[in-house]
Design an enzyme around this catalytic site. Sequence first.
Site, PDB file in Angstrom:
ATOM      1  N   PRO A 195      19.352  10.744  18.269  1.00 11.80           N
ATOM      2  CA  PRO A 195      19.742  11.147  20.046  1.00 11.80           C
ATOM      3  C   PRO A 195      20.694  11.928  20.043  1.00 11.80           C
ATOM      4  CG  PRO A 195      19.817   8.912  19.495  1.00 11.80           C
ATOM      5  CD  PRO A 195      19.674   9.449  18.950  1.00 11.80           C
ATOM      6  N   CYS A 196      20.736  13.321  19.809  1.00  8.21           N
ATOM      7  CA  CYS A 196      21.880  14.004  20.052  1.00  8.21           C
ATOM      8  C   CYS A 196      21.729  14.330  21.502  1.00  8.21           C
ATOM      9  CB  CYS A 196      22.107  15.230  19.436  1.00  8.21           C
ATOM     10  SG  CYS A 196      20.567  15.750  18.747  1.00  8.21           S
ATOM     11  N   HIS A 197      20.865  14.300  22.171  1.00  7.86           N
ATOM     12  CA  HIS A 197      20.730  14.717  23.528  1.00  7.86           C
ATOM     13  C   HIS A 197      21.481  13.641  24.702  1.00  7.86           C
ATOM     14  CE1 HIS A 197      17.265  11.624  22.865  1.00  7.86           C
ATOM     15  NE2 HIS A 197      16.900  11.599  24.665  1.00  7.86           N
TER      16      HIS A 197
END
Length: 295
Positions: free
Chosen positions: A250-252
């Site tokens: 989850p780089c977001h």
Amino acid sequence: MDNSTTARDYTRIEAAIQLLAVQRDDQMSLEEIAAEVGLSPFHFQRLFKRWAGLSPKRFQQYLTVDYAKSLLADSSSVLDAAYGAGLSGPSRLHDLFVACEAMTPGDYKSQGADLVIRYGFHPSGFGECLLYLTGRGVCGLGFVVGEGAQARAAAHEDLARNWSRATFVRDDKATAPVVRAIFAPRASDKPLTLLLKGTNFQIRVWEALLAIPAGHTTTYEALGARLGMPRHGRAVGNAVANNAISWLVPCHRVIRKTGIVHHYRWGGARKRAMLAWEAARNDACGAEPSDRIAV
């Protein structure tokens, strides 16, 4: 979420989110936003509730800078607990069964030679996605920015850079059940394995991303501090940007400490949508905002 339905919904929802981000300083009514996306207020509200599970007015609070800052203020204790438990929290089912497998130095150097990657394009709750699948697990997950064959080709070219010598086989039938397990997981799903290709430092950063709970955010600086590199925020940012397995890694959930959300590989509006969608499901409290919508 029903991937086929929500993917159709998302095209218009993304346009609305993008509009609200651009018009941040202007308060817009429900009628004004609906008109901009070509729907009546009634149909826009119904569409939005089908996608997000709540009204546009309620959802909008999760898109604000102030809300992002409130998440950041709470993140340090949440992340400490998540790291201590070895999980990113019970709210994300797939974190209980996703395992990571890093490539060996020899595999990394070979750039995917002798590796067969099956890929497919599928609807998801955040627009059309592209999945890469190998015998060792998922090695790529991205989103199609735009519509049509040219947009699909661009998405494929973007992800394929990591595997310049691999053999690619279009196989939507093989990738479809994996996409369903990612975006609409069931308790009976088999474990998913992620095949990570990167430097040792990048893999450390990507594994650290998995400890950020859904509905929470952290900063590049805080992530660097967690890795024992508090002054390497830029290097951490580059590693986050090079993540090729969206959503699952989850780089977001990494944003600037100002609370501003942008600079996402698959579009800033999509990143806002992901964060707000997760936050809305984690936060069932709070009254309905006023009948004006503001970012």
